[in-house]
Design a protein around this motif. Sequence first.
Motif, PDB file in Angstrom:
ATOM      1  N   ILE A 188       5.999  -2.993   2.316  1.00 14.08           N
ATOM      2  CA  ILE A 188       6.793  -4.168   2.685  1.00 14.08           C
ATOM      3  C   ILE A 188       6.213  -5.435   2.058  1.00 14.08           C
ATOM      4  N   MET A 189       4.890  -5.570   2.090  1.00 17.73           N
ATOM      5  CA  MET A 189       4.269  -6.762   1.510  1.00 17.73           C
ATOM      6  C   MET A 189       4.523  -6.839   0.005  1.00 17.73           C
ATOM      7  N   VAL A 192       7.819 -11.857   6.151  1.00 21.37           N
ATOM      8  CA  VAL A 192       7.464 -10.461   6.428  1.00 21.37           C
ATOM      9  C   VAL A 192       6.165 -10.039   5.752  1.00 21.37           C
ATOM     10  N   TYR A 239      -2.213  -7.043   8.885  1.00 22.31           N
ATOM     11  CA  TYR A 239      -2.460  -5.660   9.302  1.00 22.31           C
ATOM     12  C   TYR A 239      -3.340  -4.933   8.282  1.00 22.31           C
ATOM     13  N   LEU A 240      -3.072  -5.139   7.015  1.00 21.44           N
ATOM     14  CA  LEU A 240      -3.836  -4.454   5.972  1.00 21.44           C
ATOM     15  C   LEU A 240      -5.288  -4.913   5.944  1.00 21.44           C
ATOM     16  N   MET A 284       1.022   3.540   9.052  1.00 22.68           N
ATOM     17  CA  MET A 284       1.498   2.172   9.248  1.00 22.68           C
ATOM     18  C   MET A 284       0.965   1.243   8.163  1.00 22.68           C
ATOM     19  N   ALA A 285      -0.266   1.472   7.714  1.00 27.02           N
ATOM     20  CA  ALA A 285      -0.817   0.660   6.636  1.00 27.02           C
ATOM     21  C   ALA A 285      -0.026   0.857   5.343  1.00 27.02           C
ATOM     22  N   PRO A 344       2.520 -11.080   7.968  1.00 27.24           N
ATOM     23  CA  PRO A 344       2.079 -10.143   9.015  1.00 27.24           C
ATOM     24  C   PRO A 344       1.583  -8.815   8.452  1.00 27.24           C
ATOM     25  N   CYS A 345       2.209  -8.340   7.393  1.00 25.96           N
ATOM     26  CA  CYS A 345       1.741  -7.093   6.776  1.00 25.96           C
ATOM     27  C   CYS A 345       0.361  -7.282   6.148  1.00 25.96           C
ATOM     28  N   ALA A 404       3.130  -1.084   5.695  1.00 26.54           N
ATOM     29  CA  ALA A 404       2.843  -2.517   5.571  1.00 26.54           C
ATOM     30  C   ALA A 404       2.610  -2.899   4.112  1.00 26.54           C
TER      31      ALA A 404
END
Length: 498
Positions: free
Chosen positions: A327-328, A340, A347-348, A320-321, A343-344, A324
Motif C-alpha cells: 500500500i505504501m 494511506v 507499521y513497517l 500485514m507488513a 500509517p503504513c 502495508a
Amino acid sequence: MSRLTPALGAVHGWANGQIQPDIAGGWAANPTEKPRNVQMVTDIMSAPRTFDIRRFPRLADRFDVERNSFGLIRLVFALGVLLAHARPLGYALAPLGARISANQSDLGTLAVQGFFVLSGFLVAGSALRHSLPRYLWHRTLRIFPAFWTCLLVTALIMAPLVALAEGRPLREFWTHHEGPISYLATNWFTSMNQFTISGLLSQTPYGQAMGGPSAFDGSLWTLRYELACYLLVGVLAATAVLRQAPRALIALLAGTYILILRDFAAAPGWAVRPAGVDQIGPFPLIGSFAPTWLLYFSFLFLLGATARVYMHRIPMDGKMAAVAAAIMTASLVVGGFAVVGLPCLAYLVIFAGVALPERFTRIGRKRDYSYGIYVYGFPVQQIVALFGGAQLGLTGYIALSLAGTLALAAASWHLIEEPAMTLRNATPSQFPTPFRRLSRILHTPASLLAAPRHSPSDKAAEDPASTPIPMRTSDEEHKPQQRPQPKHANETRILEDV
C-alpha cells in the motif's frame, strides 16, 4: 411407472426417516450423515485461516527490551538523510526518490518521518516508566549536549575554515551581523532561525542554486518539532492520560488524522507534498513552527506512542507488513501517500524493529552514531562540495562525506553523548537548578526522582498491558511475559531513546 419407482421409494424413505434430503442436489441414505452442503460449510469454517488477524502475534509478544533492531533502523534513517542530501548539496539536483514519488516525498523525508515514528514509540515507553522531572531530564540529555556541541563546532571551527577557504577576512567574519556569535545565540534552543554564518557557502553548488549564502546545517530544523512532541508526551504523562485514559491518546491521534484528511481533500491533486508555508509563533527560545509539518510530525509521533501504549492489542505479523509495504509503495507512485502511506510507514518501522533477525539487534546497542550522523552530515557535505569533492562523482562524493561524518559522529558519541548518558540516573541534588525547582513545584517525592529500581511494581508499570486498559478475555494469551532487566545501563538506551 418404472421411472417413478426410485423417486417414490426415495420419498417413502424420506417420510420414514431413512433418507435425508440434500439441498445441494442428492440424497443421504444415512440419517446421521451430514448433507453435502452442510459438510462443505463445516470444511470451510474449519479450514486454516491464512489472514486471521486474531491469530497474529501481538506487538507485546515480539518486542524485547534487550533484543530489538531499533538501533539499526535509526542508523539506516540517519544514513538515508545523508544520501538524500548528496544530490542537492553536491549537484543542486532534486533529492533521491523525489521523482519516483511524484514529489510527494523523498528518501530524506521518509527517513525523518520514520525517526518520528520510532521516537514516539520509544519516548512513550520512557514516559510510562518515569516521573515527569526524570522524563524531562532524559530528554534534555538526549538532545542538547550533542546539539550544543554541534553548534559550537560548526560556528567556531568549521565556519572560520570556510571563511579562510573563501578568502574572507577573519575580522569581517567575526563582526558580521549574522556571524558565529549570532548563530549560537539564535539557535541555542533549537529555533534554527539562522542557518547561514557571515554570508559564507555561496560558492557551493547548493549556494549557487540558492543564489547566495547557504545553510551550514540544514538538518537541524526538525529538532524543535522533536522537542514539541517530547513536551506533548510529557503533558500526557503528567495528566495521567498515558496510564489512566489511553483512549484520549487515540482521540488525539484521530484528530490529527482528520486534519490531514481535510488538507488532502483540499489539495489540487492526489500527489501533493505538505506545503508548510505558514507559521505558528514565534515562541520564546524555540522559535516558530510550520503548521503542516507540525501536524504531520505530530501524527507520526502519536502513531508510535499509540503503538507503545496499546502494544498488547496491535497485531504484528509479516503478512500485514507485506500488505502495508504494498500500500505504501502504491501510494508513493499513484498518490495519497500522506493519507494511506504514512500509517503504513509507521507499521513497517515498528515491525522491522521487532522482526529482523537477532544478529541485527547488536547494532547500536552500546554505540549509537545515528544522532551524530544526522547533525554533522549536512555541514560535512557542504564543506566537501566547497573543496570540489563532488567532481569525484556521486559515489566518491558520498564516500568522502560519509567518512568525515562518521569521524565526527564517533567523536560526538564517545566524547559527548555517552558521558552525558551517565547522568541519566543522577539524584535530585545533582540535578541542575531548574529541574530541582520543577520537582518541588510538582510535589514529586525525591524517591521518585532517584534512579529507578526494578521492583515488581516498577516492572508492572513498565508494561502497558498492566495499565487499566480494557482487554478481552481472548487477549489474555497475548500478555507479554516479564523479562529481566539488562545489567548494563546502556543496553536499555535503545528502548528509552536517551
